[in-house]
Design a protein around this motif. Structure first.
Motif, PDB file in Angstrom:
ATOM      1  N   TYR A 191       0.855  -1.186   0.000  1.00 31.13           N
ATOM      2  CA  TYR A 191       0.000   0.000   0.000  1.00 31.13           C
ATOM      3  C   TYR A 191       0.892   1.238   0.000  1.00 31.13           C
ATOM      4  CZ  TYR A 191      -3.397  -3.406   1.855  1.00 31.13           C
ATOM      5  OH  TYR A 191      -4.197  -4.504   2.060  1.00 31.13           O
ATOM      6  N   ALA A 192       0.565   2.207  -0.837  1.00 34.35           N
ATOM      7  CA  ALA A 192       1.322   3.455  -0.896  1.00 34.35           C
ATOM      8  C   ALA A 192       0.350   4.614  -0.780  1.00 34.35           C
ATOM      9  CB  ALA A 192       2.118   3.564  -2.193  1.00 34.35           C
ATOM     10  N   GLU A 193       0.747   5.622  -0.010  1.00 39.85           N
ATOM     11  CA  GLU A 193      -0.128   6.769   0.188  1.00 39.85           C
ATOM     12  C   GLU A 193       0.686   8.040   0.353  1.00 39.85           C
ATOM     13  OE1 GLU A 193      -3.896   8.218   2.968  1.00 39.85           O
ATOM     14  OE2 GLU A 193      -2.763   6.422   3.499  1.00 39.85           O
ATOM     15  N   SER A 194       0.186   9.122  -0.243  1.00 41.05           N
ATOM     16  CA  SER A 194       0.853  10.416  -0.144  1.00 41.05           C
ATOM     17  C   SER A 194      -0.195  11.499   0.018  1.00 41.05           C
ATOM     18  CB  SER A 194       1.699  10.683  -1.395  1.00 41.05           C
ATOM     19  OG  SER A 194       2.375  11.921  -1.304  1.00 41.05           O
ATOM     20  N   TYR A 195       0.052  12.452   0.907  1.00 38.40           N
ATOM     21  CA  TYR A 195      -0.906  13.516   1.188  1.00 38.40           C
ATOM     22  C   TYR A 195      -0.491  14.802   0.485  1.00 38.40           C
ATOM     23  CZ  TYR A 195      -3.491  17.074   3.817  1.00 38.40           C
ATOM     24  OH  TYR A 195      -4.285  18.132   4.170  1.00 38.40           O
ATOM     25  N   GLU A 196      -1.470  15.464  -0.134  1.00 38.84           N
ATOM     26  CA  GLU A 196      -1.194  16.715  -0.833  1.00 38.84           C
ATOM     27  C   GLU A 196      -2.229  17.773  -0.436  1.00 38.84           C
ATOM     28  OE1 GLU A 196       0.375  19.515  -2.268  1.00 38.84           O
ATOM     29  OE2 GLU A 196       1.430  17.753  -3.084  1.00 38.84           O
ATOM     30  N   LYS A 197      -1.779  18.853   0.184  1.00 33.77           N
ATOM     31  CA  LYS A 197      -2.664  19.926   0.622  1.00 33.77           C
ATOM     32  C   LYS A 197      -2.895  20.967  -0.476  1.00 33.77           C
ATOM     33  CE  LYS A 197      -5.013  22.265   3.737  1.00 33.77           C
ATOM     34  NZ  LYS A 197      -6.309  21.794   4.253  1.00 33.77           N
ATOM     35  N   ASP A 198      -1.911  21.187  -1.321  1.00 34.62           N
ATOM     36  CA  ASP A 198      -1.955  22.228  -2.341  1.00 34.62           C
ATOM     37  C   ASP A 198      -3.002  21.907  -3.417  1.00 34.62           C
ATOM     38  OD1 ASP A 198      -1.543  24.156  -4.256  1.00 34.62           O
ATOM     39  OD2 ASP A 198       0.588  23.741  -4.553  1.00 34.62           O
ATOM     40  N   PRO A 199      -4.065  22.712  -3.562  1.00 30.11           N
ATOM     41  CA  PRO A 199      -5.110  22.444  -4.562  1.00 30.11           C
ATOM     42  C   PRO A 199      -4.587  22.373  -5.992  1.00 30.11           C
ATOM     43  CG  PRO A 199      -5.845  24.121  -3.002  1.00 30.11           C
ATOM     44  CD  PRO A 199      -4.374  23.909  -2.754  1.00 30.11           C
ATOM     45  N   SER A 200      -3.508  23.077  -6.288  1.00 28.90           N
ATOM     46  CA  SER A 200      -2.967  23.050  -7.651  1.00 28.90           C
ATOM     47  C   SER A 200      -2.347  21.697  -7.994  1.00 28.90           C
ATOM     48  CB  SER A 200      -1.922  24.160  -7.834  1.00 28.90           C
ATOM     49  OG  SER A 200      -0.758  23.900  -7.068  1.00 28.90           O
ATOM     50  N   GLN A 201      -2.170  20.838  -6.991  1.00 24.43           N
ATOM     51  CA  GLN A 201      -1.560  19.529  -7.205  1.00 24.43           C
ATOM     52  C   GLN A 201      -2.574  18.384  -7.077  1.00 24.43           C
ATOM     53  OE1 GLN A 201       1.768  19.353  -8.092  1.00 24.43           O
ATOM     54  NE2 GLN A 201       1.585  21.594  -8.087  1.00 24.43           N
ATOM     55  N   HIS A 202      -3.861  18.714  -7.123  1.00 22.22           N
ATOM     56  CA  HIS A 202      -4.895  17.707  -6.883  1.00 22.22           C
ATOM     57  C   HIS A 202      -5.371  16.980  -8.136  1.00 22.22           C
ATOM     58  CE1 HIS A 202      -6.260  19.644  -2.800  1.00 22.22           C
ATOM     59  NE2 HIS A 202      -5.088  19.028  -2.736  1.00 22.22           N
ATOM     60  N   ASN A 203      -4.859  17.352  -9.302  1.00 22.79           N
ATOM     61  CA  ASN A 203      -5.351  16.741 -10.538  1.00 22.79           C
ATOM     62  C   ASN A 203      -4.376  15.767 -11.179  1.00 22.79           C
ATOM     63  OD1 ASN A 203      -7.835  18.199 -10.531  1.00 22.79           O
ATOM     64  ND2 ASN A 203      -6.744  20.010 -11.268  1.00 22.79           N
ATOM     65  N   LYS A 204      -3.415  15.311 -10.424  1.00 24.37           N
ATOM     66  CA  LYS A 204      -2.412  14.396 -10.976  1.00 24.37           C
ATOM     67  C   LYS A 204      -2.896  12.951 -10.931  1.00 24.37           C
ATOM     68  CE  LYS A 204       1.608  17.270  -9.875  1.00 24.37           C
ATOM     69  NZ  LYS A 204       2.925  17.312  -9.209  1.00 24.37           N
ATOM     70  N   GLU A 205      -2.281  12.124 -11.753  1.00 23.07           N
ATOM     71  CA  GLU A 205      -2.583  10.697 -11.752  1.00 23.07           C
ATOM     72  C   GLU A 205      -1.950  10.043 -10.519  1.00 23.07           C
ATOM     73  OE1 GLU A 205      -4.402   8.648 -13.640  1.00 23.07           O
ATOM     74  OE2 GLU A 205      -5.168  10.412 -14.695  1.00 23.07           O
ATOM     75  N   PRO A 206      -2.698   9.240  -9.768  1.00 28.12           N
ATOM     76  CA  PRO A 206      -2.150   8.609  -8.559  1.00 28.12           C
ATOM     77  C   PRO A 206      -0.866   7.827  -8.807  1.00 28.12           C
ATOM     78  CG  PRO A 206      -4.523   8.377  -8.596  1.00 28.12           C
ATOM     79  CD  PRO A 206      -4.146   8.974  -9.928  1.00 28.12           C
TER      80      PRO A 206
END
Length: 236
Positions: A191-206
């Motif tokens: 299992y891999a998980e990464s947290y991103e708070k910046d809205p400009s970075q929310h549209n990337k492919e997992p």
């Protein structure tokens, strides 16, 4: 809202972030525990969540997939928004958790066992603590590691080896877990998980976001070299 939430050790930390602002306690159940058992164990439970509740939930024939469908139907009815609108509102408020799971199915049990044994010895060694991994332009610093164990709040029973966890300083994490897929074969999951708070970075492919973490997981586990596999059986 109730003061109890049921989760499991390998589920996405999205719930931890969200419910820490909405309810008082988070109760983590051991892997494989029936969610109906969890309801019986927690009399005050009103909100129940399992691993697949926030993932694709294509396991419709299983109770967790059906549960996820019912949850989403309830949310859509209450919010009167599209799924995309709801998800994007959530990301804007709480940030996005990129999450994926690699399943290596039908492994020879002895091989899977020794992979997990050696991996546990590696990550629990003192020299592994605070180690840094550089993958491309990404640098991940180990914050802590553990072999998750579940302590039943009802009878105090301790269930060990529920998953090997590596938590990084940026809240990213890797989890390794082995389970029996049949009487003669085993499944090893990453299992891999990464947290991103910046809205400009929310549209990337997992897969793009998580590829550095997966590279670390494959390097330290050597799962391809030790099993002869070229990749996972299933990616969720």
């Amino acid at each position: 809202m109730a003061s109890w939430l049921v989760s499991i050790s390998v589920a996405s930390r999205t719930r931890d972030y969200l419910y820490s602002e909405l309810i008082h306690w988070i109760y983590k159940a051991k892997n494989g525990v029936s969610w109906t058992e969890a309801v019986e164990q927690a009399p005050s439970l009103e909100l129940l969540q399992c691993e697949l509740g926030s993932s694709r939930s294509d396991h419709l024939r299983e109770k967790d997939g059906l549960w996820a469908v019912l949850v989403w139907l309830s949310i859509l009815a209450a919010r009167k928004q599209s799924v995309e609108e709801i998800v994007r509102d959530h990301w804007a408020k709480f940030g996005r958790h990129y999450y994926c799971r690699f399943d290596y199915e039908a492994l020879e049990p002895r091989t899977a066992y020794f992979i997990m044994r050696d991996l546990e010895a590696l990550i629990t060694d003192k020299s592994f603590s605070h180690q840094q991994f550089a993958v491309g332009s990404n640098i991940y610093s180990v914050e802590r590691t553990d072999s998750f164990e579940y302590i039943d709040p009802v009878d105090g029973t301790v269930t060990k080896r529920q998953g090997l966890r590596i938590i990084f300083s940026d809240a990213s994490r890797l989890i390794f877990r082995m389970s029996a897929s049949s009487h003669v074969r085993a499944t090893l999951r990453i299992y891999a998980e990464s947290y991103e708070k910046d809205p400009s970075q929310h549209n990337k492919e997992p897969q793009s976001v998580l590829s550095p973490l997966i590279a670390i997981a494959l390097k330290i586990s050597q799962i391809h070299e030790r099993t002869g596999r070229k990749g996972p059986t299933v990616i969720t």
